[in-house]
Scaffold this active site. Sequence first.
Site, PDB file in Angstrom:
ATOM      1  CE1 TYR A  55     -34.148 -32.683  24.147  1.00 18.16           C
ATOM      2  CE2 TYR A  55     -35.779 -32.942  22.415  1.00 18.16           C
ATOM      3  CZ  TYR A  55     -35.421 -32.683  23.850  1.00 18.16           C
ATOM      4  OH  TYR A  55     -36.079 -32.111  24.807  1.00 18.16           O
ATOM      5  CD  GLU A  57     -31.767 -35.090  27.164  1.00 19.41           C
ATOM      6  OE1 GLU A  57     -31.642 -36.454  27.363  1.00 19.41           O
ATOM      7  OE2 GLU A  57     -33.072 -34.538  27.415  1.00 19.41           O
ATOM      8  CG  ASP A 208     -24.968 -13.680  40.061  1.00 19.28           C
ATOM      9  OD1 ASP A 208     -24.862 -13.242  38.665  1.00 19.28           O
ATOM     10  OD2 ASP A 208     -25.877 -13.688  40.516  1.00 19.28           O
ATOM     11  CB  THR A 234     -27.457 -12.988  32.065  1.00 21.09           C
ATOM     12  OG1 THR A 234     -26.627 -11.925  32.254  1.00 21.09           O
ATOM     13  CG2 THR A 234     -28.120 -13.597  33.368  1.00 21.09           C
ATOM     14  CE  LYS A 237     -29.597  -9.684  33.733  1.00 19.38           C
ATOM     15  NZ  LYS A 237     -29.469 -10.078  34.974  1.00 19.38           N
ATOM     16  NE  ARG A 243     -34.206 -12.365  26.816  1.00 24.88           N
ATOM     17  CZ  ARG A 243     -34.030 -11.605  28.040  1.00 24.88           C
ATOM     18  NH1 ARG A 243     -34.173 -12.041  29.231  1.00 24.88           N
ATOM     19  NH2 ARG A 243     -33.980 -10.264  27.578  1.00 24.88           N
TER      20      ARG A 243
HETATM   21  C1  LIG Z   1     -30.160 -11.064  35.902  1.00 20.51           C
HETATM   22  C2  LIG Z   1     -29.695 -11.756  36.887  1.00 20.51           C
HETATM   23  C3  LIG Z   1     -29.586 -13.007  37.109  1.00 20.51           C
HETATM   24  C4  LIG Z   1     -30.664 -13.885  36.395  1.00 20.51           C
HETATM   25  O1  LIG Z   1     -30.386 -13.983  35.418  1.00 20.51           O
HETATM   26  P1  LIG Z   1     -31.830 -14.566  34.408  1.00 20.51           P
HETATM   27  O2  LIG Z   1     -31.484 -14.865  33.035  1.00 20.51           O
HETATM   28  O3  LIG Z   1     -32.756 -13.318  34.484  1.00 20.51           O
HETATM   29  O4  LIG Z   1     -32.500 -15.765  35.075  1.00 20.51           O
HETATM   30  C5  LIG Z   1     -28.966 -13.498  38.560  1.00 20.51           C
HETATM   31  N1  LIG Z   1     -28.187 -12.984  39.042  1.00 20.51           N
HETATM   32  C6  LIG Z   1     -27.846 -11.566  38.732  1.00 20.51           C
HETATM   33  C7  LIG Z   1     -26.893 -10.736  39.769  1.00 20.51           C
HETATM   34  C8  LIG Z   1     -28.481 -10.885  37.908  1.00 20.51           C
HETATM   35  O5  LIG Z   1     -28.542  -9.657  38.050  1.00 20.51           O
END
Ligand SMILES: *Cc1c(COP(=O)(O)O)cnc(C)c1O
Length: 428
Positions: A55, A57, A208, A234, A237, A243
């Site tokens: 933990y 926090e 994003d 993220t 990807k 993850r």
């Molecule tokens: C995949 C994605 C997210 C969210 O990611 P998660 O890990 O699935 O919550 C946010 N914004 C965009 C543009 C994405 O492609």
Amino acid sequence: MSSPFDAFITNDDEVVALLAQEWTRQTSTLQLIASENFASPAVMAATGSILTNKYAEGYPGRRYYGGNQVVDEIEDLARRRLTALFGADHANVQPHSGANANVAVYQALLAPGDTVLAMRLDQGGHLTHGSPVSITSKNWNFVSYGVTPRNDDPAAPGEMIDFDNVRDMALEHRPKMIVAGATAYARRIDPAPFREIADEVGALLMFDSAHVAGLIAGGSHPNPVPYADVVAFTTHKTLRGPRGGAILCREEHAKVIDMAVFPGQQGGPLEHAIAAKAVAFKEAAQPSFSTYTDQVVANARAFGEALSEEGFRMVSGGTENHMVLLDLREFDAELTGKVAQEVLDRAGVTTNRNTIPDDPRSAFITSGLRVGTAAETTAGLTEGDFAQVASLMARALRGREDESVIGQVRAEVAQICSSFNPYAAFTK
Ligand SMILES: *Cc1c(COP(=O)(O)O)cnc(C)c1O
């Protein structure tokens, strides 16, 4: 066949059997979901490490629990590697996912009810960009921009971000924040015009980069960090880590961003995931990662061209990143995204259906299919292999009423996968 880690699970036959099944699925069928990748064994080992017990926090040097001397060093290492990778002032590596990262950014920089301008969901935006079913649309007032109309002239392709529309919407609605970035958009997203429009209306700019973070890290796509107030993404990807999510921001926003992630939204951070993020950030800083991301983009281009030759239409007439968004109607007016996804699943090709701009079908059925090259490029496929995959996909979809055709394609897919197993060294 089983993974190198299953050996530790000696007392649970059921889970071991299911892990073995998933191992076989991932390595004997083609993984073309644009948001997936094959993390390295080092990333997987860190994710399965002893840090899952701790933990922590708070943040390094300011924890609410004892015993965090080592964990502080882990998280600091991840933050240092990440700021260096993107040239950012400040990093937060605690978000459990990309969605959490986005909501934390909104929570940090907006008041409830503030207006945000983001990309339309049915034209490539993400659920967290104001979908009616997302908490984001309940807390903040989302308005949206879209893409230009379809244009089949290759010299002036349509279905690209309509910057006149972005500017008109920004002038009309005076958003507190503009969000750039998409989840189903095959073109490069240039941060500069977004910054200009944000400055014109006095808005913050959030980029994003969930999908393209790896392409940016590898230098295959423009880095939004010099332009955006905040960059969220993220780590699993194209960045090929565990993850999870992360946020980069200018120093002036560091404190509110950190506060919004913890204690604003989350409790204890997943330090095992943070260690795995650190491993992935180091991997992404190697020259070999740039070679990888350039190959991802080259493969998508070759894949898109081969799919076009089979009669599929590429939305926006091409691709500049790791994905191809296909309009299935030219290939076969009867074929929906839902059916295509199901047929391809049976043929050993994993994809996802997707809406396309002005899709006449519902989001559940769709007229589009999204495919990506990030995972199978990790496995070693190059341009010629993706051309072969394109012809296999077309064969399966044309012969979808004939089980023997599906079976033949599935066998050829398995042949490709046996030559390109991302975890070959660990397959017993
Ligand atoms: C995949 C994605 C997210 C969210 O990611 P998660 O890990 O699935 O919550 C946010 N914004 C965009 C543009 C994405 O492609």
